[in-house]
Design a protein around this motif. Sequence first.
Motif, PDB file in Angstrom:
ATOM      1  N   TRP A  89      23.433  39.721  72.339  1.00 56.47           N
ATOM      2  CA  TRP A  89      22.014  39.557  72.683  1.00 56.47           C
ATOM      3  C   TRP A  89      21.392  38.574  71.703  1.00 56.47           C
ATOM      4  CZ3 TRP A  89      17.614  43.475  71.405  1.00 56.47           C
ATOM      5  CH2 TRP A  89      16.442  43.093  72.072  1.00 56.47           C
ATOM      6  N   GLU A  90      20.979  37.437  72.228  1.00 57.30           N
ATOM      7  CA  GLU A  90      20.360  36.400  71.405  1.00 57.30           C
ATOM      8  C   GLU A  90      18.846  36.473  71.570  1.00 57.30           C
ATOM      9  OE1 GLU A  90      20.269  31.534  71.167  1.00 57.30           O
ATOM     10  OE2 GLU A  90      22.099  32.538  71.827  1.00 57.30           O
ATOM     11  N   THR A  91      18.122  36.572  70.462  1.00 57.81           N
ATOM     12  CA  THR A  91      16.675  36.759  70.512  1.00 57.81           C
ATOM     13  C   THR A  91      15.943  35.724  69.674  1.00 57.81           C
ATOM     14  OG1 THR A  91      16.600  38.241  68.578  1.00 57.81           O
ATOM     15  CG2 THR A  91      17.001  39.261  70.738  1.00 57.81           C
ATOM     16  N   MET A  92      14.660  35.582  69.988  1.00 53.52           N
ATOM     17  CA  MET A  92      13.735  34.866  69.111  1.00 53.52           C
ATOM     18  C   MET A  92      12.555  35.783  68.864  1.00 53.52           C
ATOM     19  SD  MET A  92      13.625  30.790  69.809  1.00 53.52           S
ATOM     20  CE  MET A  92      13.004  30.650  68.107  1.00 53.52           C
ATOM     21  N   TYR A  93      11.913  35.627  67.715  1.00 50.48           N
ATOM     22  CA  TYR A  93      10.791  36.493  67.383  1.00 50.48           C
ATOM     23  C   TYR A  93       9.711  35.702  66.647  1.00 50.48           C
ATOM     24  CZ  TYR A  93      12.842  36.486  62.698  1.00 50.48           C
ATOM     25  OH  TYR A  93      13.345  36.093  61.494  1.00 50.48           O
ATOM     26  N   LEU A  94       8.522  36.223  66.706  1.00 47.94           N
ATOM     27  CA  LEU A  94       7.375  35.665  65.993  1.00 47.94           C
ATOM     28  C   LEU A  94       6.551  36.833  65.483  1.00 47.94           C
ATOM     29  CD1 LEU A  94       5.429  33.236  65.300  1.00 47.94           C
ATOM     30  CD2 LEU A  94       4.349  33.677  67.523  1.00 47.94           C
ATOM     31  N   THR A  95       6.238  36.851  64.193  1.00 47.84           N
ATOM     32  CA  THR A  95       5.370  37.880  63.637  1.00 47.84           C
ATOM     33  C   THR A  95       4.155  37.197  63.025  1.00 47.84           C
ATOM     34  OG1 THR A  95       6.522  37.917  61.493  1.00 47.84           O
ATOM     35  CG2 THR A  95       7.291  39.437  63.190  1.00 47.84           C
ATOM     36  N   PHE A  96       2.999  37.768  63.263  1.00 52.63           N
ATOM     37  CA  PHE A  96       1.778  37.098  62.810  1.00 52.63           C
ATOM     38  C   PHE A  96       0.632  38.098  62.657  1.00 52.63           C
ATOM     39  CE2 PHE A  96       1.773  37.144  67.395  1.00 52.63           C
ATOM     40  CZ  PHE A  96       0.461  37.421  67.745  1.00 52.63           C
ATOM     41  N   GLY A  97      -0.370  37.672  61.925  1.00 54.71           N
ATOM     42  CA  GLY A  97      -1.608  38.425  61.763  1.00 54.71           C
ATOM     43  C   GLY A  97      -2.759  37.438  61.683  1.00 54.71           C
ATOM     44  N   GLY A  98      -3.762  37.743  60.866  1.00 55.85           N
ATOM     45  CA  GLY A  98      -4.898  36.835  60.719  1.00 55.85           C
ATOM     46  C   GLY A  98      -6.199  37.488  61.139  1.00 55.85           C
ATOM     47  N   ILE A  99      -7.304  37.011  60.558  1.00 57.75           N
ATOM     48  CA  ILE A  99      -8.603  37.639  60.782  1.00 57.75           C
ATOM     49  C   ILE A  99      -9.066  37.557  62.231  1.00 57.75           C
ATOM     50  CG2 ILE A  99      -9.379  37.331  58.395  1.00 57.75           C
ATOM     51  CD1 ILE A  99     -10.865  34.830  59.252  1.00 57.75           C
ATOM     52  N   ALA A 100      -8.636  36.515  62.945  1.00 59.57           N
ATOM     53  CA  ALA A 100      -9.094  36.340  64.320  1.00 59.57           C
ATOM     54  C   ALA A 100      -8.047  36.740  65.344  1.00 59.57           C
ATOM     55  CB  ALA A 100      -9.527  34.894  64.559  1.00 59.57           C
ATOM     56  N   ALA A 101      -6.885  37.188  64.898  1.00 58.38           N
ATOM     57  CA  ALA A 101      -5.807  37.507  65.842  1.00 58.38           C
ATOM     58  C   ALA A 101      -6.223  38.557  66.872  1.00 58.38           C
ATOM     59  CB  ALA A 101      -4.556  37.955  65.092  1.00 58.38           C
ATOM     60  N   PRO A 102      -6.856  39.686  66.477  1.00 58.45           N
ATOM     61  CA  PRO A 102      -7.231  40.693  67.477  1.00 58.45           C
ATOM     62  C   PRO A 102      -8.191  40.159  68.535  1.00 58.45           C
ATOM     63  CG  PRO A 102      -7.292  41.646  65.285  1.00 58.45           C
ATOM     64  CD  PRO A 102      -7.132  40.171  65.104  1.00 58.45           C
ATOM     65  N   SER A 103      -9.209  39.395  68.122  1.00 59.24           N
ATOM     66  CA  SER A 103     -10.185  38.887  69.094  1.00 59.24           C
ATOM     67  C   SER A 103      -9.574  37.806  69.972  1.00 59.24           C
ATOM     68  CB  SER A 103     -11.426  38.345  68.365  1.00 59.24           C
ATOM     69  OG  SER A 103     -11.074  37.312  67.460  1.00 59.24           O
ATOM     70  N   MET A 104      -8.708  36.967  69.405  1.00 65.90           N
ATOM     71  CA  MET A 104      -8.053  35.924  70.202  1.00 65.90           C
ATOM     72  C   MET A 104      -7.155  36.547  71.265  1.00 65.90           C
ATOM     73  SD  MET A 104      -6.946  32.867  67.620  1.00 65.90           S
ATOM     74  CE  MET A 104      -8.155  31.696  66.983  1.00 65.90           C
ATOM     75  N   LEU A 105      -6.390  37.555  70.872  1.00 66.49           N
ATOM     76  CA  LEU A 105      -5.503  38.206  71.833  1.00 66.49           C
ATOM     77  C   LEU A 105      -6.297  38.949  72.903  1.00 66.49           C
ATOM     78  CD1 LEU A 105      -2.775  39.524  69.385  1.00 66.49           C
ATOM     79  CD2 LEU A 105      -2.521  37.704  71.075  1.00 66.49           C
ATOM     80  N   ALA A 106      -7.424  39.537  72.506  1.00 69.33           N
ATOM     81  CA  ALA A 106      -8.269  40.226  73.483  1.00 69.33           C
ATOM     82  C   ALA A 106      -8.803  39.241  74.513  1.00 69.33           C
ATOM     83  CB  ALA A 106      -9.411  40.942  72.777  1.00 69.33           C
ATOM     84  N   SER A 107      -9.180  38.040  74.060  1.00 64.75           N
ATOM     85  CA  SER A 107      -9.698  37.033  74.993  1.00 64.75           C
ATOM     86  C   SER A 107      -8.627  36.541  75.951  1.00 64.75           C
ATOM     87  CB  SER A 107     -10.272  35.845  74.207  1.00 64.75           C
ATOM     88  OG  SER A 107      -9.250  35.096  73.573  1.00 64.75           O
ATOM     89  N   LEU A 108      -7.354  36.668  75.541  1.00 60.65           N
ATOM     90  CA  LEU A 108      -6.236  36.265  76.395  1.00 60.65           C
ATOM     91  C   LEU A 108      -5.703  37.440  77.219  1.00 60.65           C
ATOM     92  CD1 LEU A 108      -4.246  34.079  73.820  1.00 60.65           C
ATOM     93  CD2 LEU A 108      -5.632  33.247  75.724  1.00 60.65           C
ATOM     94  N   GLY A 109      -6.345  38.610  77.056  1.00 60.05           N
ATOM     95  CA  GLY A 109      -5.882  39.791  77.782  1.00 60.05           C
ATOM     96  C   GLY A 109      -4.591  40.348  77.242  1.00 60.05           C
ATOM     97  N   MET A 110      -4.362  40.202  75.939  1.00 59.40           N
ATOM     98  CA  MET A 110      -3.090  40.575  75.334  1.00 59.40           C
ATOM     99  C   MET A 110      -3.291  41.524  74.155  1.00 59.40           C
ATOM    100  SD  MET A 110      -1.530  36.701  75.396  1.00 59.40           S
ATOM    101  CE  MET A 110      -0.077  37.071  74.438  1.00 59.40           C
ATOM    102  N   GLN A 111      -4.342  42.354  74.200  1.00 57.64           N
ATOM    103  CA  GLN A 111      -4.619  43.217  73.053  1.00 57.64           C
ATOM    104  C   GLN A 111      -3.720  44.442  72.980  1.00 57.64           C
ATOM    105  OE1 GLN A 111      -6.545  42.660  75.678  1.00 57.64           O
ATOM    106  NE2 GLN A 111      -8.153  44.190  75.967  1.00 57.64           N
ATOM    107  N   GLU A 112      -3.035  44.776  74.065  1.00 58.13           N
ATOM    108  CA  GLU A 112      -2.120  45.913  74.074  1.00 58.13           C
ATOM    109  C   GLU A 112      -0.691  45.419  74.234  1.00 58.13           C
ATOM    110  OE1 GLU A 112      -3.286  49.144  76.659  1.00 58.13           O
ATOM    111  OE2 GLU A 112      -5.351  48.423  76.692  1.00 58.13           O
ATOM    112  N   ALA A 113       0.257  46.342  74.047  1.00 58.32           N
ATOM    113  CA  ALA A 113       1.655  45.980  74.262  1.00 58.32           C
ATOM    114  C   ALA A 113       1.803  45.411  75.666  1.00 58.32           C
ATOM    115  CB  ALA A 113       2.554  47.201  74.080  1.00 58.32           C
TER     116      ALA A 113
END
Length: 278
Positions: A89-113
Amino acid sequence: MTQPWPHRRIAFSLSAEQSLPIIVESIGLNDDQEPISRPEGFPLYHWLQTMEGEGELSLGGHSIPLPQHSGILLPPGVPHSYAASSARWETMYLTFGGIAAPSMLASLGMQEAAFFRWERDSICGTLLLSMLERLESVVDMFGLEASIDAYRFLGTLSKFGRLHQNTSVQRNVEKLQPLIEWMEQHYGNPAIGLDDLAAVLGISGRYLSTLFNQTFGVSPYGYLIHVRLRKAKERLIGGSACTVARIAGEVGFRDVSHFVATFRRTVGMTPEQFRNLH
């Protein structure tokens, strides 16, 4: 023939520039993914995608197949584990945070798993690899380029990666949980069809198919096959002297040839080879 990507990994310090809206901690490629278990979850947002082969992620007590051209975004602190379900199984991953990450993901509809799939030739499948190669070749002292690339990746994923709009994996899993538990008890019945599965939840077969494709990227019957193969693996490596033919019947396959063909196609080896390997 496609050549396997070499193993590569690169990490970025969280202390580089704390004011960035998105701070990339790490991005990497693993050409032979090892099993991972995180009972407390990961402290940052974690994206995981399949490049080749197939894996299986456990979330909320349920298994989510991760075939090629798919991936999942996990919020911080969500307990999970994952492991290969094919020979490699070959995978790629990205881990990230940041002060605006929660609001940015919410605006993209991606705030939940959220589980994503994309077409074979979609840019979603190669964008993260391009990001990795770019960051390996350029000294990004303040993490600015990584931040921009991460936002571009998430925006592209939101636009082109979803099969269905704004559907939460966790919300759908709650709807499907009674049926998933039913499958765990009745997988050995080879006569189960779509109507039987839909009847467990009292919904139409069409709506059930929509829910499964939105949540797991497979049909209801495809998920049942996934359960049967998982049960077969448990029997194959459980120290039992059962024949492959007997195991095939116990997990719901009408004949051993169909079982062996399905196992080989999904796992990348025959049941006997799998048993010998483990």
